[in-house]
Scaffold this active site. Structure first.
Site, PDB file in Angstrom:
ATOM      1  N   GLY A   1      20.104 -29.387  12.121  1.00 22.28           N
ATOM      2  CA  GLY A   1      19.908 -28.672  13.377  1.00 22.28           C
ATOM      3  C   GLY A   1      19.926 -29.614  14.566  1.00 22.28           C
ATOM      4  O   GLY A   1      18.903 -29.853  15.197  1.00 22.28           O
TER       5      GLY A   1
ATOM      6  N   SER B   1      16.091 -33.556  19.671  1.00 18.86           N
ATOM      7  CA  SER B   1      15.317 -34.190  18.591  1.00 18.86           C
ATOM      8  C   SER B   1      16.001 -35.474  18.120  1.00 18.86           C
ATOM      9  O   SER B   1      15.323 -36.427  17.705  1.00 18.86           O
ATOM     10  CB  SER B   1      15.114 -33.232  17.422  1.00 18.86           C
ATOM     11  OG  SER B   1      16.356 -32.714  16.983  1.00 18.86           O
TER      12      SER B   1
ATOM     13  N   ASP C   1      24.938 -30.265  11.901  1.00 21.43           N
ATOM     14  CA  ASP C   1      24.955 -28.975  12.611  1.00 21.43           C
ATOM     15  C   ASP C   1      26.395 -28.476  12.624  1.00 21.43           C
ATOM     16  O   ASP C   1      27.319 -29.272  12.837  1.00 21.43           O
ATOM     17  CB  ASP C   1      24.450 -29.159  14.056  1.00 21.43           C
ATOM     18  CG  ASP C   1      23.962 -27.866  14.681  1.00 21.43           C
ATOM     19  OD1 ASP C   1      24.684 -26.845  14.593  1.00 21.43           O
ATOM     20  OD2 ASP C   1      22.875 -27.866  15.263  1.00 21.43           O
TER      21      ASP C   1
ATOM     22  N   GLY D   1      25.610 -22.663  16.942  1.00 23.37           N
ATOM     23  CA  GLY D   1      24.368 -21.988  17.313  1.00 23.37           C
ATOM     24  C   GLY D   1      23.778 -21.232  16.137  1.00 23.37           C
ATOM     25  O   GLY D   1      24.510 -20.774  15.260  1.00 23.37           O
TER      26      GLY D   1
ATOM     27  N   SER E   1      24.982 -26.876   6.705  1.00 23.70           N
ATOM     28  CA  SER E   1      24.109 -27.766   5.938  1.00 23.70           C
ATOM     29  C   SER E   1      24.389 -27.673   4.439  1.00 23.70           C
ATOM     30  O   SER E   1      24.411 -28.690   3.732  1.00 23.70           O
ATOM     31  CB  SER E   1      22.663 -27.409   6.284  1.00 23.70           C
ATOM     32  OG  SER E   1      21.823 -27.451   5.205  1.00 23.70           O
TER      33      SER E   1
ATOM     34  N   ASP F   1      15.276 -28.171  10.863  1.00 26.15           N
ATOM     35  CA  ASP F   1      15.181 -27.405  12.122  1.00 26.15           C
ATOM     36  C   ASP F   1      16.501 -26.657  12.337  1.00 26.15           C
ATOM     37  O   ASP F   1      17.028 -26.591  13.438  1.00 26.15           O
ATOM     38  CB  ASP F   1      14.897 -28.370  13.283  1.00 26.15           C
ATOM     39  CG  ASP F   1      14.535 -27.643  14.565  1.00 26.15           C
ATOM     40  OD1 ASP F   1      14.038 -26.506  14.501  1.00 26.15           O
ATOM     41  OD2 ASP F   1      14.762 -28.234  15.652  1.00 26.15           O
TER      42      ASP F   1
ATOM     43  N   HIS G   1      16.790 -20.193  11.139  1.00 25.52           N
ATOM     44  CA  HIS G   1      15.399 -19.769  11.001  1.00 25.52           C
ATOM     45  C   HIS G   1      15.253 -18.454  10.241  1.00 25.52           C
ATOM     46  O   HIS G   1      14.185 -17.855  10.258  1.00 25.52           O
ATOM     47  CB  HIS G   1      14.749 -19.675  12.381  1.00 25.52           C
ATOM     48  CG  HIS G   1      14.379 -21.027  12.945  1.00 25.52           C
ATOM     49  ND1 HIS G   1      15.102 -22.165  12.665  1.00 25.52           N
ATOM     50  CD2 HIS G   1      13.374 -21.434  13.745  1.00 25.52           C
ATOM     51  CE1 HIS G   1      14.541 -23.194  13.286  1.00 25.52           C
ATOM     52  NE2 HIS G   1      13.488 -22.770  13.953  1.00 25.52           N
TER      53      HIS G   1
ATOM     54  N   ASP H   1       8.842 -25.582  13.928  1.00 26.50           N
ATOM     55  CA  ASP H   1       8.629 -24.160  14.257  1.00 26.50           C
ATOM     56  C   ASP H   1       7.736 -23.448  13.248  1.00 26.50           C
ATOM     57  O   ASP H   1       8.050 -22.357  12.768  1.00 26.50           O
ATOM     58  CB  ASP H   1       9.970 -23.421  14.420  1.00 26.50           C
ATOM     59  CG  ASP H   1      10.804 -23.992  15.558  1.00 26.50           C
ATOM     60  OD1 ASP H   1      10.242 -24.198  16.653  1.00 26.50           O
ATOM     61  OD2 ASP H   1      11.997 -24.290  15.341  1.00 26.50           O
TER      62      ASP H   1
HETATM   63 MG    MG Z   1      13.103 -25.887  16.270  1.00 25.67          MG
END
Ligand code: MG
Length: 217
Positions: free
Chosen positions: A42, A48, A67, A71, A120, A137, A140, A166
């Site tokens: 991510g 990050s 990534d 998005g 991934s 990350d 989700h 998160d």
């Molecule tokens: Mg996050």
């Protein structure tokens, strides 16, 4: 030690990361990258990666940053976390890769961070390098978070760090998939839970695996 990345670069880099969480990423990457390469799932626009990459650079180590740059499910046009700046005019799709490259360039991290532009799960299929740190990350949804945990946590070296972003204990504050994999990791017996910084869970792969007490000897 404070993260040495320029504060104004961090501030103008798009992303969803609290500065205290970022500082924690830096400190743990600085420790973990003495063990081996670090990997994040991510990248988005690189916020990050600034912290993790800066930690790796202290040891002349490498951060792999995965990534597909399209998005996640919440960042698509029309969704809650869509940023219209990130919609590529030619394709009409989200494309964060140019932003990510610019972030690495501005932080002089191009000799530290290796971008992997891929889903991934695809990148994981032939992965064989033991890792000092895995930061999850990415997507989700429950299937995305679980498959990231499943694909990558097993590559951690003994003593390596598993970081999950998160984590929300109140479902009103955020999705529950990251919390779900955090709890799976805790229950696995493979990790020590080192605590949670805001929404960032920090676990460490045990060097000696604890067997459940009721197993026959
Ligand atoms: Mg996050």
């Amino acid at each position: 030690m404070d993260c040495p990345i320029d504060a104004s670069l961090i501030a103008r880099t798009k992303g969803f990361l609290d500065p205290e969480e970022g500082q924690t990423l830096f400190e743990i990457a600085r420790t973990a990258s003495r063990l081996g390469p670090c990997l994040e799932i991510g990248s988005y626009c690189g916020k990050s990666s600034l912290y993790l990459g800066a930690g790796c650079r202290e040891n002349d180590a490498i951060l792999f940053s995965i990534d597909h740059h399209r998005g996640n499910e919440e960042q698509q046009p029309g969704e809650a976390y869509c940023d219209p700046d990130l919609v590529d005019a030619r394709s009409g799709r989200i494309d964060t890769f140019a932003f990510f490259r610019e972030t690495l360039d501005q932080a002089d991290l191009e000799d530290t961070v290796v971008p992997i532009v891929s889903r991934s799960g695809t990148a994981a299929r032939q992965w064989a390098t033991p890792l000092g740190l895995v930061f999850i990350d990415g997507g989700h949804t429950f299937p995305a978070a679980f498959s990231d945990y499943n694909a990558w946590s097993g590559h951690l070296m003994p003593g390596g760090y598993l970081l999950i972003h998160d984590i929300f204990f109140d479902p009103a504050e955020g999705g529950q998939a990251p919390r779900h994999i955090y709890e799976l990791a805790c229950r696995s017996g493979l990790f020590n839970d080192l605590g949670i910084v805001r929404t960032l869970a920090v676990l460490q792969r045990r060097t000696v695996t604890m067997l459940p007490a009721d197993l026959p000897t």
